[in-house]
Design a protein around this motif. Structure first.
Motif, PDB file in Angstrom:
ATOM      1  N   LEU A 181     -10.728  51.676  26.113  1.00  0.00           N
ATOM      2  CA  LEU A 181      -9.728  51.864  25.058  1.00  0.00           C
ATOM      3  C   LEU A 181      -8.404  52.337  25.651  1.00  0.00           C
ATOM      4  O   LEU A 181      -7.335  51.851  25.291  1.00  0.00           O
ATOM      5  CB  LEU A 181     -10.221  52.862  24.016  1.00  0.00           C
ATOM      6  CG  LEU A 181     -11.341  52.373  23.104  1.00  0.00           C
ATOM      7  CD1 LEU A 181     -11.897  53.523  22.285  1.00  0.00           C
ATOM      8  CD2 LEU A 181     -10.845  51.257  22.207  1.00  0.00           C
ATOM      9  N   LEU A 182      -8.472  53.294  26.567  1.00  0.00           N
ATOM     10  CA  LEU A 182      -7.247  53.809  27.188  1.00  0.00           C
ATOM     11  C   LEU A 182      -6.526  52.749  28.006  1.00  0.00           C
ATOM     12  O   LEU A 182      -5.303  52.765  28.091  1.00  0.00           O
ATOM     13  CB  LEU A 182      -7.573  55.005  28.082  1.00  0.00           C
ATOM     14  CG  LEU A 182      -7.531  56.349  27.408  1.00  0.00           C
ATOM     15  CD1 LEU A 182      -7.972  57.438  28.380  1.00  0.00           C
ATOM     16  CD2 LEU A 182      -6.168  56.656  26.855  1.00  0.00           C
ATOM     17  N   SER A 183      -7.272  51.833  28.604  1.00  0.00           N
ATOM     18  CA  SER A 183      -6.634  50.800  29.424  1.00  0.00           C
ATOM     19  C   SER A 183      -5.723  49.904  28.607  1.00  0.00           C
ATOM     20  O   SER A 183      -4.810  49.282  29.137  1.00  0.00           O
ATOM     21  CB  SER A 183      -7.682  49.967  30.164  1.00  0.00           C
ATOM     22  OG  SER A 183      -8.354  49.099  29.273  1.00  0.00           O
ATOM     23  N   ALA A 190      -1.187  56.018  24.815  1.00  0.00           N
ATOM     24  CA  ALA A 190      -2.414  56.645  25.324  1.00  0.00           C
ATOM     25  C   ALA A 190      -2.773  57.868  24.489  1.00  0.00           C
ATOM     26  O   ALA A 190      -3.942  58.068  24.133  1.00  0.00           O
ATOM     27  CB  ALA A 190      -2.246  57.026  26.795  1.00  0.00           C
ATOM     28  N   ASP A 191      -1.779  58.669  24.157  1.00  0.00           N
ATOM     29  CA  ASP A 191      -2.018  59.849  23.331  1.00  0.00           C
ATOM     30  C   ASP A 191      -2.560  59.450  21.968  1.00  0.00           C
ATOM     31  O   ASP A 191      -3.516  60.037  21.467  1.00  0.00           O
ATOM     32  CB  ASP A 191      -0.722  60.650  23.188  1.00  0.00           C
ATOM     33  CG  ASP A 191      -0.932  61.962  22.452  1.00  0.00           C
ATOM     34  OD1 ASP A 191      -1.794  62.754  22.874  1.00  0.00           O
ATOM     35  OD2 ASP A 191      -0.231  62.186  21.446  1.00  0.00           O
ATOM     36  N   TYR A 192      -1.967  58.429  21.375  1.00  0.00           N
ATOM     37  CA  TYR A 192      -2.429  57.951  20.072  1.00  0.00           C
ATOM     38  C   TYR A 192      -3.873  57.446  20.158  1.00  0.00           C
ATOM     39  O   TYR A 192      -4.693  57.734  19.295  1.00  0.00           O
ATOM     40  CB  TYR A 192      -1.509  56.841  19.558  1.00  0.00           C
ATOM     41  CG  TYR A 192      -1.937  56.297  18.221  1.00  0.00           C
ATOM     42  CD1 TYR A 192      -1.683  56.994  17.046  1.00  0.00           C
ATOM     43  CD2 TYR A 192      -2.625  55.086  18.131  1.00  0.00           C
ATOM     44  CE1 TYR A 192      -2.088  56.505  15.820  1.00  0.00           C
ATOM     45  CE2 TYR A 192      -3.033  54.592  16.906  1.00  0.00           C
ATOM     46  CZ  TYR A 192      -2.765  55.301  15.754  1.00  0.00           C
ATOM     47  OH  TYR A 192      -3.173  54.824  14.549  1.00  0.00           O
ATOM     48  N   PRO A 200     -17.114  61.717  19.708  1.00  0.00           N
ATOM     49  CA  PRO A 200     -17.983  61.657  20.890  1.00  0.00           C
ATOM     50  C   PRO A 200     -17.290  61.061  22.123  1.00  0.00           C
ATOM     51  O   PRO A 200     -17.479  61.556  23.232  1.00  0.00           O
ATOM     52  CB  PRO A 200     -19.153  60.775  20.442  1.00  0.00           C
ATOM     53  CG  PRO A 200     -19.197  60.935  18.964  1.00  0.00           C
ATOM     54  CD  PRO A 200     -17.754  61.069  18.545  1.00  0.00           C
ATOM     55  N   LEU A 201     -16.469  60.030  21.925  1.00  0.00           N
ATOM     56  CA  LEU A 201     -15.752  59.441  23.066  1.00  0.00           C
ATOM     57  C   LEU A 201     -14.698  60.403  23.597  1.00  0.00           C
ATOM     58  O   LEU A 201     -14.556  60.593  24.811  1.00  0.00           O
ATOM     59  CB  LEU A 201     -15.081  58.127  22.662  1.00  0.00           C
ATOM     60  CG  LEU A 201     -15.966  56.971  22.252  1.00  0.00           C
ATOM     61  CD1 LEU A 201     -15.128  55.747  21.946  1.00  0.00           C
ATOM     62  CD2 LEU A 201     -16.994  56.653  23.313  1.00  0.00           C
ATOM     63  N   ARG A 202     -13.940  60.984  22.674  1.00  0.00           N
ATOM     64  CA  ARG A 202     -12.877  61.912  23.075  1.00  0.00           C
ATOM     65  C   ARG A 202     -13.463  63.111  23.818  1.00  0.00           C
ATOM     66  O   ARG A 202     -12.940  63.537  24.849  1.00  0.00           O
ATOM     67  CB  ARG A 202     -12.070  62.357  21.855  1.00  0.00           C
ATOM     68  CG  ARG A 202     -10.860  63.183  22.234  1.00  0.00           C
ATOM     69  CD  ARG A 202      -9.932  63.454  21.067  1.00  0.00           C
ATOM     70  NE  ARG A 202     -10.582  64.106  19.962  1.00  0.00           N
ATOM     71  CZ  ARG A 202     -10.634  63.617  18.726  1.00  0.00           C
ATOM     72  NH1 ARG A 202     -10.069  62.481  18.422  1.00  0.00           N
ATOM     73  NH2 ARG A 202     -11.254  64.288  17.777  1.00  0.00           N
ATOM     74  N   ARG A 210     -21.794  55.432  29.071  1.00  0.00           N
ATOM     75  CA  ARG A 210     -21.350  54.481  28.055  1.00  0.00           C
ATOM     76  C   ARG A 210     -20.105  55.012  27.337  1.00  0.00           C
ATOM     77  O   ARG A 210     -19.120  54.299  27.146  1.00  0.00           O
ATOM     78  CB  ARG A 210     -22.467  54.222  27.037  1.00  0.00           C
ATOM     79  CG  ARG A 210     -22.132  53.107  26.039  1.00  0.00           C
ATOM     80  CD  ARG A 210     -23.129  53.029  24.906  1.00  0.00           C
ATOM     81  NE  ARG A 210     -23.061  54.169  24.010  1.00  0.00           N
ATOM     82  CZ  ARG A 210     -22.103  54.371  23.088  1.00  0.00           C
ATOM     83  NH1 ARG A 210     -21.123  53.520  22.973  1.00  0.00           N
ATOM     84  NH2 ARG A 210     -22.123  55.431  22.302  1.00  0.00           N
ATOM     85  N   ARG A 211     -20.131  56.281  26.965  1.00  0.00           N
ATOM     86  CA  ARG A 211     -18.983  56.873  26.271  1.00  0.00           C
ATOM     87  C   ARG A 211     -17.745  56.900  27.163  1.00  0.00           C
ATOM     88  O   ARG A 211     -16.632  56.599  26.715  1.00  0.00           O
ATOM     89  CB  ARG A 211     -19.311  58.291  25.809  1.00  0.00           C
ATOM     90  CG  ARG A 211     -20.300  58.333  24.675  1.00  0.00           C
ATOM     91  CD  ARG A 211     -20.614  59.754  24.269  1.00  0.00           C
ATOM     92  NE  ARG A 211     -21.689  59.805  23.274  1.00  0.00           N
ATOM     93  CZ  ARG A 211     -22.107  60.920  22.717  1.00  0.00           C
ATOM     94  NH1 ARG A 211     -21.553  62.085  23.023  1.00  0.00           N
ATOM     95  NH2 ARG A 211     -23.086  60.886  21.831  1.00  0.00           N
ATOM     96  N   LEU A 212     -17.933  57.262  28.412  1.00  0.00           N
ATOM     97  CA  LEU A 212     -16.796  57.297  29.338  1.00  0.00           C
ATOM     98  C   LEU A 212     -16.237  55.897  29.566  1.00  0.00           C
ATOM     99  O   LEU A 212     -15.017  55.702  29.565  1.00  0.00           O
ATOM    100  CB  LEU A 212     -17.201  57.938  30.661  1.00  0.00           C
ATOM    101  CG  LEU A 212     -17.473  59.438  30.593  1.00  0.00           C
ATOM    102  CD1 LEU A 212     -18.127  59.922  31.880  1.00  0.00           C
ATOM    103  CD2 LEU A 212     -16.179  60.189  30.330  1.00  0.00           C
ATOM    104  N   ARG A 213     -17.115  54.927  29.760  1.00  0.00           N
ATOM    105  CA  ARG A 213     -16.672  53.548  29.995  1.00  0.00           C
ATOM    106  C   ARG A 213     -15.898  53.032  28.780  1.00  0.00           C
ATOM    107  O   ARG A 213     -14.817  52.466  28.910  1.00  0.00           O
ATOM    108  CB  ARG A 213     -17.882  52.661  30.300  1.00  0.00           C
ATOM    109  CG  ARG A 213     -17.523  51.249  30.675  1.00  0.00           C
ATOM    110  CD  ARG A 213     -18.712  50.406  31.174  1.00  0.00           C
ATOM    111  NE  ARG A 213     -19.955  50.627  30.460  1.00  0.00           N
ATOM    112  CZ  ARG A 213     -21.016  51.281  30.962  1.00  0.00           C
ATOM    113  NH1 ARG A 213     -20.980  51.780  32.177  1.00  0.00           N
ATOM    114  NH2 ARG A 213     -22.118  51.428  30.253  1.00  0.00           N
TER     115      ARG A 213
END
Length: 194
Positions: free
Chosen positions: A173-175, A124-126, A134-136, A165-168
């Motif tokens: 990605l995190l999932s 997750a950290d990676y 923008p996503l981060r 959109r960015r949060l989703r």
């Protein structure tokens, strides 16, 4: 247009310079990836001194074995992250096994649960560190500063739809962190190779 499987030019050049024994190349690599390496090691081990040691071990390995990186397998960043993950997990297993043996309690199942948990956290950290800015930024506002999507949009100066959109996308990605890291031996990156 470059071929899809062609490694980034910087990665190829860096490997060539390391193979020639250019100390300046190691310094550049360290400057670029030391915080990634230390952060991943610390995430897995939860210990600053152990993370420092893993950081030294990773860069020593890169210096001594520059040809072990295959640019065709993925970016240098992912290879360094995989190497870090592997060494940190080895250290965690050794440390935890010694602790369980001395205490006369615990089990290998408990150890493997700790390793899986550390692997998910490292993955997750990676993922977060590798995300486009923008996503981060959207995830950091939403989760670390407890902003909803409307506040995130206002803070970033984007529309509410864009913030959602960015949060989703960031969450999608995190999932993948749990899915990829939960598999035994799964590293943070580098095409899933250990």
């Amino acid at each position: 247009m470059a071929k899809k499987d062609a490694p980034p030019r910087w990665d190829r050049k860096m490997q060539q310079r390391l193979a020639r024994g250019e100390a300046a190349a190691l310094g550049e690599l360290y400057d670029r990836f030391a915080s990634l390496v230390h952060g991943l090691a610390h995430t897995v081990l939860g210990d600053e001194r152990a993370a420092d040691r893993i950081t030294r071990d990773v860069f020593a390995h890169v210096w001594e074995h520059p040809d072990s990186y295959d640019p065709k397998q993925g970016p240098l960043r992912s290879w360094v992250a995989t190497l870090t993950h592997r060494l940190a997990v080895q250290r965690l297993r050794a440390t935890e096994t010694a602790a369980l043996t001395q205490a006369g309690q615990g089990s290998t199942e408990e150890l493997e649960r700790k390793v899986r948990h550390a692997s998910v956290a490292a993955r997750a950290d990676y993922i977060v560190q590798s995300m486009p800015v923008p996503l981060r930024a959207a995830l950091e506002l939403a989760y670390f500063q407890r902003r909803d999507y409307r506040q995130t949009a206002a803070d970033l100066g984007v529309t509410e739809d864009e913030a959602r959109r960015r949060l989703r996308l960031g969450l999608q990605l995190l999932s993948t962190a749990h899915d990829a890291a939960a598999a035994p031996g799964a590293p943070p990156g580098y095409g899933g190779a250990a």
